[in-house]
Design a protein around this motif. Structure first.
Motif, PDB file in Angstrom:
ATOM      1  N   HIS A  19      -6.490  45.474  69.584  1.00  0.00           N
ATOM      2  CA  HIS A  19      -7.942  45.473  69.403  1.00  0.00           C
ATOM      3  C   HIS A  19      -8.340  44.153  68.733  1.00  0.00           C
ATOM      4  O   HIS A  19      -7.454  43.382  68.316  1.00  0.00           O
ATOM      5  N   THR A  20      -9.630  43.881  68.661  1.00  0.00           N
ATOM      6  CA  THR A  20     -10.050  42.625  68.033  1.00  0.00           C
ATOM      7  C   THR A  20     -10.210  42.766  66.516  1.00  0.00           C
ATOM      8  O   THR A  20     -10.450  41.779  65.825  1.00  0.00           O
ATOM      9  N   SER A  21     -10.005  43.989  66.006  1.00  0.00           N
ATOM     10  CA  SER A  21     -10.193  44.212  64.561  1.00  0.00           C
ATOM     11  C   SER A  21      -9.308  43.332  63.668  1.00  0.00           C
ATOM     12  O   SER A  21      -9.741  42.977  62.562  1.00  0.00           O
ATOM     13  N   PRO A  22      -8.065  42.954  64.073  1.00  0.00           N
ATOM     14  CA  PRO A  22      -7.290  42.066  63.191  1.00  0.00           C
ATOM     15  C   PRO A  22      -8.008  40.761  62.863  1.00  0.00           C
ATOM     16  O   PRO A  22      -7.724  40.141  61.822  1.00  0.00           O
ATOM     17  N   SER A  23      -8.960  40.355  63.705  1.00  0.00           N
ATOM     18  CA  SER A  23      -9.729  39.137  63.387  1.00  0.00           C
ATOM     19  C   SER A  23     -10.533  39.328  62.110  1.00  0.00           C
ATOM     20  O   SER A  23     -10.814  38.356  61.398  1.00  0.00           O
ATOM     21  N   GLN A  24     -10.911  40.569  61.819  1.00  0.00           N
ATOM     22  CA  GLN A  24     -11.611  40.849  60.550  1.00  0.00           C
ATOM     23  C   GLN A  24     -10.775  40.341  59.382  1.00  0.00           C
ATOM     24  O   GLN A  24     -11.295  39.727  58.447  1.00  0.00           O
ATOM     25  N   ILE A  25      -9.475  40.627  59.455  1.00  0.00           N
ATOM     26  CA  ILE A  25      -8.567  40.238  58.364  1.00  0.00           C
ATOM     27  C   ILE A  25      -8.511  38.718  58.253  1.00  0.00           C
ATOM     28  O   ILE A  25      -8.639  38.152  57.165  1.00  0.00           O
ATOM     29  N   ARG A  26      -8.335  38.056  59.383  1.00  0.00           N
ATOM     30  CA  ARG A  26      -8.262  36.588  59.374  1.00  0.00           C
ATOM     31  C   ARG A  26      -9.536  35.970  58.800  1.00  0.00           C
ATOM     32  O   ARG A  26      -9.476  35.020  58.014  1.00  0.00           O
ATOM     33  N   ILE A  27     -10.685  36.518  59.217  1.00  0.00           N
ATOM     34  CA  ILE A  27     -11.957  35.958  58.751  1.00  0.00           C
ATOM     35  C   ILE A  27     -12.096  36.142  57.233  1.00  0.00           C
ATOM     36  O   ILE A  27     -12.449  35.205  56.508  1.00  0.00           O
ATOM     37  N   MET A  28     -11.768  37.355  56.771  1.00  0.00           N
ATOM     38  CA  MET A  28     -11.956  37.610  55.338  1.00  0.00           C
ATOM     39  C   MET A  28     -10.959  36.830  54.491  1.00  0.00           C
ATOM     40  O   MET A  28     -11.249  36.462  53.358  1.00  0.00           O
ATOM     41  N   GLN A  29      -9.754  36.575  55.074  1.00  0.00           N
ATOM     42  CA  GLN A  29      -8.793  35.758  54.319  1.00  0.00           C
ATOM     43  C   GLN A  29      -9.246  34.300  54.256  1.00  0.00           C
ATOM     44  O   GLN A  29      -8.917  33.580  53.327  1.00  0.00           O
ATOM     45  N   GLU A  30     -10.017  33.897  55.255  1.00  0.00           N
ATOM     46  CA  GLU A  30     -10.413  32.488  55.318  1.00  0.00           C
ATOM     47  C   GLU A  30     -11.740  32.202  54.610  1.00  0.00           C
ATOM     48  O   GLU A  30     -11.933  31.116  54.071  1.00  0.00           O
ATOM     49  N   PHE A  31     -12.647  33.160  54.633  1.00  0.00           N
ATOM     50  CA  PHE A  31     -14.001  32.903  54.095  1.00  0.00           C
ATOM     51  C   PHE A  31     -14.359  33.918  53.017  1.00  0.00           C
ATOM     52  O   PHE A  31     -13.918  35.063  53.058  1.00  0.00           O
ATOM     53  N   THR A  32     -15.213  33.478  52.098  1.00  0.00           N
ATOM     54  CA  THR A  32     -15.743  34.433  51.117  1.00  0.00           C
ATOM     55  C   THR A  32     -17.154  34.811  51.550  1.00  0.00           C
ATOM     56  O   THR A  32     -17.874  33.995  52.132  1.00  0.00           O
ATOM     57  N   PRO A  33     -17.550  36.058  51.273  1.00  0.00           N
ATOM     58  CA  PRO A  33     -18.872  36.522  51.676  1.00  0.00           C
ATOM     59  C   PRO A  33     -19.962  35.715  50.967  1.00  0.00           C
ATOM     60  O   PRO A  33     -19.671  35.123  49.915  1.00  0.00           O
ATOM     61  N   PRO A  34     -21.176  35.684  51.505  1.00  0.00           N
ATOM     62  CA  PRO A  34     -21.631  36.481  52.646  1.00  0.00           C
ATOM     63  C   PRO A  34     -21.091  35.949  53.977  1.00  0.00           C
ATOM     64  O   PRO A  34     -21.055  34.747  54.180  1.00  0.00           O
ATOM     65  N   LEU A  35     -20.732  36.873  54.863  1.00  0.00           N
ATOM     66  CA  LEU A  35     -20.318  36.437  56.195  1.00  0.00           C
ATOM     67  C   LEU A  35     -20.774  37.439  57.259  1.00  0.00           C
ATOM     68  O   LEU A  35     -20.860  38.638  57.000  1.00  0.00           O
ATOM     69  N   ALA A  36     -21.112  36.904  58.393  1.00  0.00           N
ATOM     70  CA  ALA A  36     -21.566  37.725  59.524  1.00  0.00           C
ATOM     71  C   ALA A  36     -20.993  37.079  60.783  1.00  0.00           C
ATOM     72  O   ALA A  36     -21.369  35.962  61.142  1.00  0.00           O
ATOM     73  N   VAL A  37     -20.054  37.769  61.408  1.00  0.00           N
ATOM     74  CA  VAL A  37     -19.287  37.162  62.499  1.00  0.00           C
ATOM     75  C   VAL A  37     -19.109  38.145  63.654  1.00  0.00           C
ATOM     76  O   VAL A  37     -18.947  39.349  63.423  1.00  0.00           O
ATOM     77  N   VAL A  38     -19.150  37.643  64.885  1.00  0.00           N
ATOM     78  CA  VAL A  38     -18.706  38.441  66.034  1.00  0.00           C
ATOM     79  C   VAL A  38     -17.499  37.748  66.661  1.00  0.00           C
ATOM     80  O   VAL A  38     -17.428  36.515  66.680  1.00  0.00           O
ATOM     81  N   VAL A  39     -16.563  38.549  67.154  1.00  0.00           N
ATOM     82  CA  VAL A  39     -15.318  38.015  67.723  1.00  0.00           C
ATOM     83  C   VAL A  39     -15.106  38.574  69.126  1.00  0.00           C
ATOM     84  O   VAL A  39     -14.751  39.743  69.288  1.00  0.00           O
ATOM     85  N   PRO A  40     -15.342  37.761  70.161  1.00  0.00           N
ATOM     86  CA  PRO A  40     -15.043  38.231  71.520  1.00  0.00           C
ATOM     87  C   PRO A  40     -13.601  37.877  71.865  1.00  0.00           C
ATOM     88  O   PRO A  40     -13.071  36.878  71.370  1.00  0.00           O
ATOM     89  N   GLY A  41     -12.964  38.682  72.703  1.00  0.00           N
ATOM     90  CA  GLY A  41     -11.620  38.290  73.145  1.00  0.00           C
ATOM     91  C   GLY A  41     -10.874  39.377  73.887  1.00  0.00           C
ATOM     92  O   GLY A  41     -11.337  40.514  74.010  1.00  0.00           O
TER      93      GLY A  41
END
Ligand code: DAH
Length: 346
Positions: free
Chosen positions: A177-199
């Motif tokens: 699923h694309t949910s692992p990208s959530q982990i990568r994004i949160m490890q890389e950026f600090t909130p606030p964040l709003a992201v969509v990940v297609p793939g």
């Protein structure tokens, strides 16, 4: 009688040179080489020559005949070649419409992904892409999916014969699923964040009208201080209306996902029967379009966010499913068959 061989030769060459038609060449051949032609006349005159003159004149006549023969042959070939070229040119009909070079266009799945991501981009989301090869940690552990969860089974996930270099799991895998990208994004950026990940995502499913071993998802993640479930509802309501039209009805149905709490599935009113119940919606009047929920505190813990500081919403949808619903397509396999009769419709 005496003959000026050089003069005859020059004249013959000029005449042959000037010829453009095969029949004219033939008359010239007769004139010089024919039975009553010039060369024959010279030969018959040899008898009247003296013994010492005859061999020389004979030799010259022979040479002249050979030379004229050769020139005529060459001219013949030249005329033939010109004719062939002319024929070829005649068969080129420049009034026939040319073969149009067909321009390709984006696949309906890419168009759908762009449209969905575009709606979120207009709402302030960024687009991020994660890798298709993932770690067990990102695909499962960090998303609070327990070690004994059936989705971790090799029947439900493609594992690669490559050991995980991070040592947080045994093998690398194709993300399911694309949910692992959530982990990568949160490890890389600090909130606030709003992201969509297609793939693309991969599951060892038997291929049928609604399953494919590879399909596309779009993941959404919004994290900040004070994000509430009502933000999730509002956001997804706007999204559904923009994608499916203002008249679409939605409902949030309680559900379970390990990485969100609370979790829900989003249904839209069936576009075929408008909620009355038909074969497309299985007589329910509703079509399930995505999973969503509030990011589980354990997920924040796995990415190292301070406890209790942030809340967030997440959602995930299948692109094929969205396209099938939007365009009334009833078989997922048709997206991947490269049948232009299908692809050209979009
Ligand atoms: N990853 C889920 C799946 O593949 C979909 C999903 C559900 C994603 C809920 C989410 C979510 O982000 O909150 O079935």
């Amino acid at each position: 009688m005496s003959w000026n061989f050089e003069e005859i030769r020059q004249k013959a060459l000029q005449e042959i040179f000037a010829i453009t038609e095969a029949n004219e060449l033939e008359s010239l051949r007769v004139k010089y080489l024919g039975r009553k032609g010039l060369i024959a006349q010279i030969f018959s005159s040899l008898t009247s020559l003296s013994d010492d003159q005859r061999p020389l004149v004979g030799k010259n006549t022979n040479e002249l005949r050979n030379e004229i023969t050769q020139f005529i042959e060459e001219k013949k070939k030249e005329i033939q070649q010109l004719k062939e070229k002319g024929d070829a040119q005649e068969s080129l009909d420049i009034t026939i419409p040319g073969v149009a070079v067909e321009l390709g266009h984006q696949h309906i799945l890419i168009q759908t992904m762009d449209e969905i991501c575009g709606i979120f981009e207009n709402l302030g989301f960024a687009v991020y892409e994660g890798p298709e090869i993932e770690t067990e940690f990102n695909n499962f552990t960090a998303l609070n999916i327990p070690v004994d969860h059936p989705s971790r089974d090799a029947f439900d996930t493609f594992y690669l014969k490559v050991e995980d270099p991070t040592n947080k799991g045994r093998y690398l895998l194709l993300r399911s699923h694309t949910s692992p990208s959530q982990i990568r994004i949160m490890q890389e950026f600090t909130p606030p964040l709003a992201v969509v990940v297609p793939g693309k995502v991969y599951r060892p499913d038997a291929v049928d009208a609604s399953h494919s071993f590879m399909f596309h998802q779009i993941e959404g993640l919004l994290v900040d201080q004070g994000i509430k479930f009502s933000d999730l509802k509002g956001l997804l309501s706007i999204f559904c209306k923009r994608l499916f039209g203002e008249n679409i009805k939605m409902r949030f149905r309680p559900h379970f996902f390990p990485f969100t709490e609370p979790s829900a599935e989003v249904d839209i009113s069936c576009y075929i029967c408008e909620g009355k119940g038909c074969s497309v919606c299985g007589r329910k009047g509703w079509l399930e379009i995505m999973g969503c929920g509030m990011v589980h505190p354990k997920v924040f813990q796995h990415v190292g966010y301070p406890k209790g500081k942030y809340t967030g919403l997440a959602f995930g949808m299948g692109v094929e499913r969205m396209a099938m619903l939007k365009y009334g397509i009833n078989d997922i396999r048709i997206f991947f068959e490269n049948d232009l009769r299908f692809l050209r419709q979009f």
